[in-house]
Design a protein around this motif. Structure first.
Motif, short mmCIF file in Angstrom:
data_model
loop_
_atom_site.label_atom_id
_atom_site.label_comp_id
_atom_site.label_asym_id
_atom_site.label_seq_id
_atom_site.Cartn_x
_atom_site.Cartn_y
_atom_site.Cartn_z
N GLU A 209 0.84 -1.19 0.00
CA GLU A 209 0.00 0.00 0.00
C GLU A 209 0.88 1.25 0.00
OE1 GLU A 209 -3.12 0.00 -0.44
OE2 GLU A 209 -3.95 -1.88 0.33
N GLY A 210 0.26 2.38 -0.28
CA GLY A 210 0.98 3.64 -0.29
C GLY A 210 0.39 4.58 -1.30
N ILE A 211 0.88 5.81 -1.31
CA ILE A 211 0.36 6.81 -2.25
C ILE A 211 0.80 6.46 -3.66
CG2 ILE A 211 0.35 8.59 -0.46
CD1 ILE A 211 2.83 9.80 -1.83
N MET B 128 6.14 7.95 1.44
CA MET B 128 6.91 8.88 0.61
C MET B 128 6.27 10.26 0.67
SD MET B 128 7.63 8.57 -3.49
CE MET B 128 9.05 7.51 -3.21
N ASP B 129 7.09 11.30 0.46
CA ASP B 129 6.60 12.66 0.36
C ASP B 129 5.55 12.75 -0.76
OD1 ASP B 129 6.99 15.73 0.76
OD2 ASP B 129 7.18 15.39 -1.40
N ASP C 70 -4.94 12.84 -10.89
CA ASP C 70 -5.45 14.13 -11.33
C ASP C 70 -6.15 14.91 -10.23
OD1 ASP C 70 -4.40 13.79 -13.84
OD2 ASP C 70 -6.26 13.05 -14.74
N PHE C 71 -6.41 14.30 -9.09
CA PHE C 71 -6.98 15.04 -7.97
C PHE C 71 -5.94 15.96 -7.33
CE2 PHE C 71 -10.20 11.60 -7.99
CZ PHE C 71 -11.34 12.37 -7.95
N GLY C 72 -4.64 15.74 -7.59
CA GLY C 72 -3.61 16.67 -7.17
C GLY C 72 -2.89 16.30 -5.88
N GLU C 73 -1.94 17.17 -5.49
CA GLU C 73 -1.06 16.88 -4.36
C GLU C 73 -1.79 16.90 -3.02
OE1 GLU C 73 3.08 18.55 -2.34
OE2 GLU C 73 2.63 19.03 -4.43
N GLY C 74 -2.83 17.73 -2.91
CA GLY C 74 -3.59 17.75 -1.66
C GLY C 74 -4.20 16.40 -1.36
N GLN D 211 -3.00 13.56 -2.45
CA GLN D 211 -1.89 12.66 -2.11
C GLN D 211 -1.48 12.83 -0.64
OE1 GLN D 211 -0.38 10.41 -4.38
NE2 GLN D 211 -2.11 10.98 -5.66
N ALA D 212 -1.48 14.07 -0.15
CA ALA D 212 -1.12 14.32 1.24
C ALA D 212 -2.14 13.69 2.19
CB ALA D 212 -1.01 15.82 1.49
N ARG D 213 -3.42 13.80 1.86
CA ARG D 213 -4.45 13.18 2.70
C ARG D 213 -4.34 11.66 2.67
NH1 ARG D 213 -7.34 17.23 0.14
NH2 ARG D 213 -8.45 15.79 -1.25
N MET D 214 -3.99 11.12 1.50
CA MET D 214 -3.80 9.68 1.38
C MET D 214 -2.63 9.21 2.26
SD MET D 214 -4.41 9.45 -2.72
CE MET D 214 -3.10 8.26 -2.86
N ARG D 215 -1.53 9.95 2.19
CA ARG D 215 -0.38 9.57 3.01
C ARG D 215 -0.76 9.53 4.49
NH1 ARG D 215 5.27 12.87 4.18
NH2 ARG D 215 6.47 11.06 4.92
N ALA D 216 -1.42 10.58 4.95
CA ALA D 216 -1.85 10.62 6.35
C ALA D 216 -2.78 9.46 6.66
CB ALA D 216 -2.53 11.95 6.65
N GLY D 217 -3.65 9.13 5.72
CA GLY D 217 -4.58 8.02 5.94
C GLY D 217 -3.87 6.69 6.07
#
Length: 208
Positions: A11-13, A138-139, A159-163, A165-171
């Motif tokens: 799993e991961g972003i 990962m960042d 395409d949803f963008g970096e925001g 990805q950041a929420r996914m990482r935290a999740g």
């Protein structure tokens, strides 16, 4: 040990290297005498691969989070019936690039407040989690750049963008804390060889 069916997920972003590391692990375990099935989600069976095209291609707003949850669960059920359970019953090691944790994060946390619905549907229709989940951390900006650099057609979530990805990482990191007996976080901002070596050691411990 060879002969004991085990289920391992990555799993991961997006862009964290899951597919590469899943392939590396599969090759390593085969050389060590294990029978290995390398698979992916969404997909991994003919019916699930058809659903994959529906959910990973097209406009980001093509589906609501609720519709995605149903589509991913349908694909996962077919994958479980046709690929995962038969392989485990035959004593093989199943390595899966994404499984239910991705739905917990994508649809349950980052695309809407649907975690309760995700868990209820998972319990009703899937009822199985991996023995070991490797979360490649990962960042978000680096992961998104890598993912977009592939220039593929399956970029609907990127395409949803970096925001996102950041929420996914935290999740994913929250899931590692929620399921500490199953989840291991691996630093994915290192060389491919270093990551593969750590993963192989973790998996050998789980298979011992």
């Amino acid at each position: 040990m060879p002969g004991a069916g085990r289920f391992i997920s990555f799993e991961g972003i997006d862009g964290s290297g899951k597919s590469t590391q899943a392939r590396r692990l599969a090759d390593t375990l085969r050389t060590e005498g294990h029978q290995v099935v390398l698979t992916r989600e969404p997909g991994g069976s003919p019916g699930a691969e058809e659903i994959r095209r529906l959910v990973l291609e097209g406009d980001p707003d093509r589906w609501s989070a609720e519709t995605e949850l149903l589509l991913f669960t349908a694909a996962r059920r077919d994958h479980l019936e046709k690929t995962i359970r038969p392989a485990l019953a035959a004593g093989k090691v199943v390595i899966c690039d994404r499984f239910a944790d991705s739905t917990r994060v994508y649809q349950g946390i980052t695309r809407g407040d649907l975690r309760g619905a995700v868990d209820r549907l998972h319990a009703l229709m899937i009822g199985q989690d991996p023995d070991l989940t490797l979360i490649l951390d990962m960042d978000p900006g680096l992961g998104l750049a890598r993912a977009k650099g592939r220039n593929g057609t399956e970029e609907r979530f990127e395409d949803f963008g970096e925001g996102m990805q950041a929420r996914m990482r935290a999740g994913f990191l929250d899931l590692a804390r929620e399921f500490p007996d199953r989840c291991q976080v691996v630093d994915a901002q290192r060389s491919t060889d270093d990551i593969a070596a750590e993963i192989a050691a973790l998996v050998r411990g789980a298979l011992a």
